[in-house]
Scaffold this motif. Structure first.
Motif, PDB file in Angstrom:
ATOM      1  N   LEU A  37       0.851  -1.183   0.000  1.00 18.69           N
ATOM      2  CA  LEU A  37       0.000   0.000   0.000  1.00 18.69           C
ATOM      3  C   LEU A  37       0.886   1.231   0.000  1.00 18.69           C
ATOM      4  O   LEU A  37       1.736   1.398   0.881  1.00 18.69           O
ATOM      5  CB  LEU A  37      -0.926  -0.008   1.218  1.00 18.69           C
ATOM      6  CG  LEU A  37      -1.801  -1.265   1.357  1.00 18.69           C
ATOM      7  CD1 LEU A  37      -2.694  -1.158   2.588  1.00 18.69           C
ATOM      8  CD2 LEU A  37      -2.636  -1.497   0.114  1.00 18.69           C
ATOM      9  N   GLU A  38       0.713   2.078  -0.974  1.00 17.14           N
ATOM     10  CA  GLU A  38       1.505   3.293  -1.085  1.00 17.14           C
ATOM     11  C   GLU A  38       1.054   4.306  -0.025  1.00 17.14           C
ATOM     12  O   GLU A  38      -0.097   4.295   0.422  1.00 17.14           O
ATOM     13  CB  GLU A  38       1.340   3.905  -2.475  1.00 17.14           C
ATOM     14  CG  GLU A  38       1.875   3.009  -3.593  1.00 17.14           C
ATOM     15  CD  GLU A  38       3.396   2.881  -3.568  1.00 17.14           C
ATOM     16  OE1 GLU A  38       4.074   3.786  -4.062  1.00 17.14           O
ATOM     17  OE2 GLU A  38       3.883   1.862  -3.034  1.00 17.14           O
ATOM     18  N   GLY A  39       1.944   5.167   0.386  1.00 13.94           N
ATOM     19  CA  GLY A  39       1.637   6.153   1.413  1.00 13.94           C
ATOM     20  C   GLY A  39       0.420   6.988   1.067  1.00 13.94           C
ATOM     21  O   GLY A  39       0.211   7.384  -0.082  1.00 13.94           O
ATOM     22  N   GLY A  40      -0.403   7.252   2.069  1.00 14.26           N
ATOM     23  CA  GLY A  40      -1.616   8.023   1.837  1.00 14.26           C
ATOM     24  C   GLY A  40      -1.323   9.467   1.446  1.00 14.26           C
ATOM     25  O   GLY A  40      -0.299  10.034   1.822  1.00 14.26           O
ATOM     26  N   GLN A  41      -2.236  10.038   0.686  1.00 13.40           N
ATOM     27  CA  GLN A  41      -2.106  11.432   0.266  1.00 13.40           C
ATOM     28  C   GLN A  41      -3.366  12.206   0.630  1.00 13.40           C
ATOM     29  O   GLN A  41      -4.415  11.627   0.901  1.00 13.40           O
ATOM     30  CB  GLN A  41      -1.894  11.510  -1.246  1.00 13.40           C
ATOM     31  CG  GLN A  41      -0.644  10.816  -1.746  1.00 13.40           C
ATOM     32  CD  GLN A  41      -0.494  10.989  -3.249  1.00 13.40           C
ATOM     33  OE1 GLN A  41      -0.846  12.022  -3.818  1.00 13.40           O
ATOM     34  NE2 GLN A  41       0.038   9.973  -3.911  1.00 13.40           N
ATOM     35  N   LYS A  42      -3.232  13.521   0.612  1.00 13.16           N
ATOM     36  CA  LYS A  42      -4.405  14.375   0.812  1.00 13.16           C
ATOM     37  C   LYS A  42      -5.092  14.561  -0.536  1.00 13.16           C
ATOM     38  O   LYS A  42      -4.740  15.445  -1.322  1.00 13.16           O
ATOM     39  CB  LYS A  42      -3.989  15.728   1.394  1.00 13.16           C
ATOM     40  CG  LYS A  42      -3.510  15.668   2.831  1.00 13.16           C
ATOM     41  CD  LYS A  42      -3.248  17.080   3.356  1.00 13.16           C
ATOM     42  CE  LYS A  42      -2.832  17.060   4.812  1.00 13.16           C
ATOM     43  NZ  LYS A  42      -2.599  18.435   5.344  1.00 13.16           N
ATOM     44  N   TRP A  43      -6.068  13.734  -0.799  1.00  6.87           N
ATOM     45  CA  TRP A  43      -6.749  13.778  -2.084  1.00  6.87           C
ATOM     46  C   TRP A  43      -7.825  14.860  -2.137  1.00  6.87           C
ATOM     47  O   TRP A  43      -8.126  15.387  -3.213  1.00  6.87           O
ATOM     48  CB  TRP A  43      -7.378  12.416  -2.381  1.00  6.87           C
ATOM     49  CG  TRP A  43      -6.395  11.300  -2.485  1.00  6.87           C
ATOM     50  CD1 TRP A  43      -6.114  10.363  -1.547  1.00  6.87           C
ATOM     51  CD2 TRP A  43      -5.533  11.023  -3.593  1.00  6.87           C
ATOM     52  NE1 TRP A  43      -5.144   9.501  -1.982  1.00  6.87           N
ATOM     53  CE2 TRP A  43      -4.766   9.883  -3.245  1.00  6.87           C
ATOM     54  CE3 TRP A  43      -5.324  11.615  -4.841  1.00  6.87           C
ATOM     55  CZ2 TRP A  43      -3.825   9.326  -4.102  1.00  6.87           C
ATOM     56  CZ3 TRP A  43      -4.399  11.063  -5.698  1.00  6.87           C
ATOM     57  CH2 TRP A  43      -3.654   9.930  -5.329  1.00  6.87           C
ATOM     58  N   ASP A  44      -8.427  15.174  -0.998  1.00  4.55           N
ATOM     59  CA  ASP A  44      -9.541  16.128  -0.988  1.00  4.55           C
ATOM     60  C   ASP A  44      -9.035  17.565  -0.964  1.00  4.55           C
ATOM     61  O   ASP A  44      -7.975  17.866  -0.387  1.00  4.55           O
ATOM     62  CB  ASP A  44     -10.436  15.884   0.234  1.00  4.55           C
ATOM     63  CG  ASP A  44     -11.026  14.477   0.232  1.00  4.55           C
ATOM     64  OD1 ASP A  44     -11.300  13.966  -0.879  1.00  4.55           O
ATOM     65  OD2 ASP A  44     -11.189  13.894   1.321  1.00  4.55           O
ATOM     66  N   LYS A  45      -9.824  18.455  -1.531  1.00 11.47           N
ATOM     67  CA  LYS A  45      -9.465  19.873  -1.565  1.00 11.47           C
ATOM     68  C   LYS A  45      -9.870  20.596  -0.286  1.00 11.47           C
ATOM     69  O   LYS A  45      -9.314  21.653   0.025  1.00 11.47           O
ATOM     70  CB  LYS A  45     -10.110  20.552  -2.775  1.00 11.47           C
ATOM     71  CG  LYS A  45      -9.580  20.036  -4.110  1.00 11.47           C
ATOM     72  CD  LYS A  45     -10.233  20.771  -5.272  1.00 11.47           C
ATOM     73  CE  LYS A  45      -9.684  20.265  -6.608  1.00 11.47           C
ATOM     74  NZ  LYS A  45     -10.322  20.975  -7.761  1.00 11.47           N
ATOM     75  N   HIS A  46     -10.838  20.050   0.419  1.00 11.18           N
ATOM     76  CA  HIS A  46     -11.243  20.672   1.673  1.00 11.18           C
ATOM     77  C   HIS A  46     -11.682  19.587   2.657  1.00 11.18           C
ATOM     78  O   HIS A  46     -11.876  18.424   2.293  1.00 11.18           O
ATOM     79  CB  HIS A  46     -12.366  21.702   1.455  1.00 11.18           C
ATOM     80  CG  HIS A  46     -13.583  21.129   0.781  1.00 11.18           C
ATOM     81  ND1 HIS A  46     -14.561  20.465   1.451  1.00 11.18           N
ATOM     82  CD2 HIS A  46     -13.946  21.141  -0.539  1.00 11.18           C
ATOM     83  CE1 HIS A  46     -15.507  20.082   0.602  1.00 11.18           C
ATOM     84  NE2 HIS A  46     -15.154  20.479  -0.617  1.00 11.18           N
ATOM     85  N   HIS A  47     -11.841  19.966   3.887  1.00 11.33           N
ATOM     86  CA  HIS A  47     -12.160  19.033   4.963  1.00 11.33           C
ATOM     87  C   HIS A  47     -13.614  18.579   4.887  1.00 11.33           C
ATOM     88  O   HIS A  47     -14.512  19.368   4.604  1.00 11.33           O
ATOM     89  CB  HIS A  47     -11.895  19.701   6.320  1.00 11.33           C
ATOM     90  CG  HIS A  47     -12.379  18.909   7.486  1.00 11.33           C
ATOM     91  ND1 HIS A  47     -11.672  17.847   8.001  1.00 11.33           N
ATOM     92  CD2 HIS A  47     -13.504  19.021   8.250  1.00 11.33           C
ATOM     93  CE1 HIS A  47     -12.335  17.351   9.028  1.00 11.33           C
ATOM     94  NE2 HIS A  47     -13.446  18.038   9.205  1.00 11.33           N
ATOM     95  N   TRP A  48     -13.832  17.280   5.159  1.00  4.72           N
ATOM     96  CA  TRP A  48     -15.174  16.716   5.247  1.00  4.72           C
ATOM     97  C   TRP A  48     -15.386  16.176   6.657  1.00  4.72           C
ATOM     98  O   TRP A  48     -14.505  15.556   7.238  1.00  4.72           O
ATOM     99  CB  TRP A  48     -15.358  15.581   4.241  1.00  4.72           C
ATOM    100  CG  TRP A  48     -15.300  15.998   2.806  1.00  4.72           C
ATOM    101  CD1 TRP A  48     -14.192  16.099   2.014  1.00  4.72           C
ATOM    102  CD2 TRP A  48     -16.400  16.377   1.981  1.00  4.72           C
ATOM    103  NE1 TRP A  48     -14.525  16.514   0.752  1.00  4.72           N
ATOM    104  CE2 TRP A  48     -15.879  16.687   0.696  1.00  4.72           C
ATOM    105  CE3 TRP A  48     -17.785  16.497   2.185  1.00  4.72           C
ATOM    106  CZ2 TRP A  48     -16.687  17.100  -0.358  1.00  4.72           C
ATOM    107  CZ3 TRP A  48     -18.585  16.898   1.137  1.00  4.72           C
ATOM    108  CH2 TRP A  48     -18.043  17.197  -0.117  1.00  4.72           C
ATOM    109  N   ASP A  49     -16.578  16.396   7.194  1.00  9.33           N
ATOM    110  CA  ASP A  49     -16.880  15.878   8.527  1.00  9.33           C
ATOM    111  C   ASP A  49     -17.177  14.385   8.510  1.00  9.33           C
ATOM    112  O   ASP A  49     -16.919  13.679   9.489  1.00  9.33           O
ATOM    113  CB  ASP A  49     -18.081  16.625   9.128  1.00  9.33           C
ATOM    114  CG  ASP A  49     -17.756  18.070   9.455  1.00  9.33           C
ATOM    115  OD1 ASP A  49     -16.578  18.340   9.763  1.00  9.33           O
ATOM    116  OD2 ASP A  49     -18.666  18.926   9.394  1.00  9.33           O
TER     117      ASP A  49
END
Length: 542
Positions: free
Chosen positions: A362-374
């Protein structure tokens, strides 16, 4: 001097035997004659004593002697008392022609319950410690063994003792409480960060009185060596700090240890069986807590990390959610990142090195989203360094006792087993822990394997055991008729995929083809969409 005994009645005055007693006696004599006449093998002596012994062996009886098993042939009583269930049938299990369940219960699967109370934590610790000690003593006799011999020794001892014990444990597990309590699985291998990790976990906890730690401490206590240093050398070092004792003697730790909220299993580094096995042992220190969390021993924490984790888990649109990802670096300011998107674990790859035998990495996680989701987003995989679920999964998807020395492969096998058992995987909406990823020159468990046996034996040993995982995932080269030795698949049915959803559907959703070793880009994870077939949950993210 004579005793005043009453005189014996003469024969003519004795009470005659009742007819049913005489009939019962006749039946018993006939049955005994039948047993004796059928209790002779062509290759055995035919004396009366031998026939009686053989008759006792083949006569099935029921008993209950504290082992938690009933309906077992008398010939297994002594073996049960020794935790050596399989007896002379070990060779059949090793060849794959018989299973433990078939030998004991006459069926390949046995899910019978138990009317006995849960094992005590002391009993659990005593058994695991004894198993590891027995295994280590046996390994001391075969120091120059090949990887096949090392595995077979582990297998044989596990089949005789660990596996039957594990099945009994699963039948006698404590009831899951509904009190908001959290069990934190924490496995450490010669890690100087362990003390800080457990200290910060309690200091940053919102409800420390509800936090219960299961610590598996794998330390070197004498004749210690460093990890591999510059130039490939290793040097003598002092014994490792006792994380448990130091914490329990500290101002922060003393009240938690005294109240029984910190449980520990001490394992010498030479007895270490790798990270997955350590997590297996840690899972046995769970004792009814409502929630289950798993982390590594080199972590940092956000304030109220425990409460936030459970709230995120409850916010996930699923009846059986699992929350997991690769946490960000320990250097990240978690408080400052609270309103930012959290990394999500999306990209799998087939490992290319011979050592990893094309297992899924499993490759390292990335910040895929542009903004925060609850609301936590769906994710395809679980990670070992941060894992949250309700503790009921321990009964449904128990850790496998036949995966020693496994490092790569633990995450994909847990992901698939959980998903096929009906659990939905989500990425946390907020990062609550940080992870120290680079630990260069620190001791590694495979170095202990080389010291116990011979240098270089770990790699082929791990590849052999990896076949058990690859078989479950459907690798064609790891089909049952291809795997040698067959003992790699012992009791695999008991620790494999669930029946709620098919494995093929999971592979299609995450884009994995085990035959061609190809990964298909599926888009849904990277873009934050719901997986195919889960469109009814799309409104949760609008």
């Amino acid at each position: 001097m004579s005793h005043p005994l009453a005189p014996r009645a003469p024969p003519c005055f004795r009470r005659p035997a009742r007819p049913f007693v005489l009939a019962l006696a006749v039946v018993n004599v006939v049955f005994l004659v039948f047993l004796l006449s059928h209790a002779t093998r062509s290759d055995e002596p035919t004396t009366l004593r031998d026939r009686i012994r053989r008759a006792k062996e083949i006569l099935p009886v029921r008993f209950r002697d504290g082992t938690g098993v009933s309906g077992v042939p008398m010939r297994l009583r002594k073996l049960l008392n020794k935790h050596e269930i399989v007896g002379s049938n070990l060779a059949l299990i090793a060849k794959g022609t018989e299973t433990v369940e078939e030998i004991i219960h006459g069926t390949k699967s046995y899910d019978g319950g138990s009317d006995q109370p849960p094992m005590t934590l002391r009993e659990i610790e005593y058994f695991i410690t004894g198993f590891l000690q027995k295994l280590h003593e046996k390994y001391a006799e075969i120091k120059r063994a090949t990887h096949d011999q090392i595995w077979q020794t582990y297998h044989d001892i596990a089949v005789k003792s660990l596996y039957p014990w594990d099945r009994e444990y699963l039948q006698r597990m404590p009831e899951r409480r509904s009190d908001g309590s959290i069990f934190l699985s924490l496995a450490t291998y010669r890690d100087e960060n362990c003390l800080n990790t457990i200290t910060w976990a309690y200091e940053k906890s919102k409800n420390p009185e509800k936090l219960f730690v299961g610590l598996v401490q794998q330390n070197c206590e004498s004749n210690c060596r460093s990890g591999v240093l510059e130039g490939g050398k290793m040097v003598d070092v002092d014994p490792d700090d006792d994380c448990y004792n130091l914490f329990c003697e500290s101002t922060v730790g003393k009240p938690h240890c005294h109240s029984g909220r910190v449980r520990v299993l001490h394992i010498n580094e030479t007895e270490s069986l790798g990270p997955y096995a350590a997590r297996y042992f840690a899972s046995k220190l769970w004792y009814g807590e409502e929630w289950y969390m798993q982390i590594d021993a080199h972590m940092t924490f956000l304030q109220d990390w425990d409460d936030i984790s459970i709230k995120m888990l409850k916010a996930a649109p699923s009846d059986k959610p699992v929350l997991s990802h690769y946490p960000p670096s320990h250097q990240m300011d978690l408080a400052r990142e609270a309103g930012e998107p959290s990394p999500r674990l999306c990209g799998p790859v087939f490992a290319e090195s011979d050592l990893e035998s094309q297992i899924i990495r499993l490759e390292g996680g990335q910040k895929w989203d542009k903004h925060h989701w609850d609301v936590p987003r769906f994710a395809p995989f679980t990670a070992a360094g941060y894992f949250v679920s309700h503790s009921g999964f321990l009964r449904e998807v128990p850790f496998d006792p036949f995966l020693p020395w496994i490092f790569m492969g633990e995450e994909i096998i847990m992901s698939t087993r959980l998903w096929t058992s009906g659990y939905d995987i989500f990425s946390p909406a907020q990062s609550v822990v940080g992870h120290m990823y680079v630990r260069r020159h620190k001791p590694k468990f495979w170095e202990s394997v080389h010291r116990v046996f011979t240098h270089g034996v770990h790699n082929p040993l791990q590849m052999l055991v990896l076949n058990r995982i690859k078989y479950q995932l459907g690798y064609p080269e790891a089909a049952a008729d291809q795997i040698m030795p067959k003992s790699v698949l012992t009791a695999v049915e008991q620790y494999s995929m669930g029946s709620a959803r098919p494995l093929e559907e999971y592979m299609r959703i995450v884009g994995l083809n085990m035959t061609t070793k190809e990964v298909t880009y599926t888009e849904w994870c990277e873009t934050g969409k719901v997986p195919p077939g889960f469109e009814k949950f799309a409104s949760s993210y609008e």
